[in-house]
Design a protein around this motif. Structure first.
Motif, PDB file in Angstrom:
ATOM      1  N   GLY A   1      11.011  41.177  19.916  1.00 30.94           N
ATOM      2  CA  GLY A   1      11.076  40.513  21.198  1.00 30.94           C
ATOM      3  C   GLY A   1      12.491  40.252  21.697  1.00 30.94           C
ATOM      4  O   GLY A   1      12.687  39.683  22.779  1.00 30.94           O
ATOM      5  N   ARG A   2      13.477  40.655  20.941  1.00 28.29           N
ATOM      6  CA  ARG A   2      14.859  40.490  21.367  1.00 28.29           C
ATOM      7  C   ARG A   2      15.213  41.587  22.365  1.00 28.29           C
ATOM      8  O   ARG A   2      14.535  42.603  22.466  1.00 28.29           O
ATOM      9  CB  ARG A   2      15.810  40.555  20.182  1.00 28.29           C
ATOM     10  N   SER A   3      16.296  41.386  23.093  1.00 27.90           N
ATOM     11  CA  SER A   3      16.767  42.403  24.034  1.00 27.90           C
ATOM     12  C   SER A   3      18.092  42.960  23.537  1.00 27.90           C
ATOM     13  O   SER A   3      18.711  42.390  22.619  1.00 27.90           O
ATOM     14  CB  SER A   3      16.946  41.812  25.429  1.00 27.90           C
ATOM     15  N   LEU A   4      18.527  44.042  24.161  1.00 25.96           N
ATOM     16  CA  LEU A   4      19.836  44.597  23.792  1.00 25.96           C
ATOM     17  C   LEU A   4      20.949  43.610  24.083  1.00 25.96           C
ATOM     18  O   LEU A   4      21.967  43.582  23.385  1.00 25.96           O
ATOM     19  CB  LEU A   4      20.075  45.914  24.515  1.00 25.96           C
ATOM     20  N   ASP A   5      20.764  42.782  25.106  1.00 26.77           N
ATOM     21  CA  ASP A   5      21.782  41.756  25.410  1.00 26.77           C
ATOM     22  C   ASP A   5      21.936  40.790  24.258  1.00 26.77           C
ATOM     23  O   ASP A   5      23.043  40.285  24.023  1.00 26.77           O
ATOM     24  CB  ASP A   5      21.414  40.998  26.686  1.00 26.77           C
TER      25      ASP A   5
END
Length: 103
Positions: free
Chosen positions: A95-99
């Motif tokens: 659920g994490r993003s590349l940001d």
């Protein structure tokens, strides 16, 4: 030269294909060498070596700085180019993003 391809067996056709491939490779190598020799001679007529004029053709590509790092293990990095490493995909699946992974 006229070859009756229709009368040849599959094995003969494959053998012919290999022979033609080898001939093409050696022809290209001979032509490449002739061109290189001519270029060296032309550069020499002006008092230069070919390397003086074109530099070293085998210059390494510069390293790409990493843009992303695993928050749990900072030794795992990725430049953002090419296929995503497994650790990046695992973090995205969490659920994490590349940001969140940006350095």
């Amino acid at each position: 030269m006229n070859i009756d391809l229709e009368a040849m067996t599959l094995a003969e056709l494959r053998d012919l294909q290999k022979q033609v491939g080898r001939q093409i490779e050696t022809y290209e190598a001979r032509q490449r060498q002739k061109a290189l020799d001519a270029a060296k001679e032309a550069a020499g007529q002006y008092g230069f070596s070919l390397k003086d004029l074109v530099g070293d053709a085998r210059m390494p590509k510069p390293a790409i700085a990493p843009k992303y790092a695993d928050p749990d293990d900072k030794t795992l990095t990725w430049s953002g180019r090419g296929r995503k490493p497994r650790w990046v995909q695992a973090r995205l699946d969490e659920g994490r993003s590349l940001d969140d992974l940006a350095i």
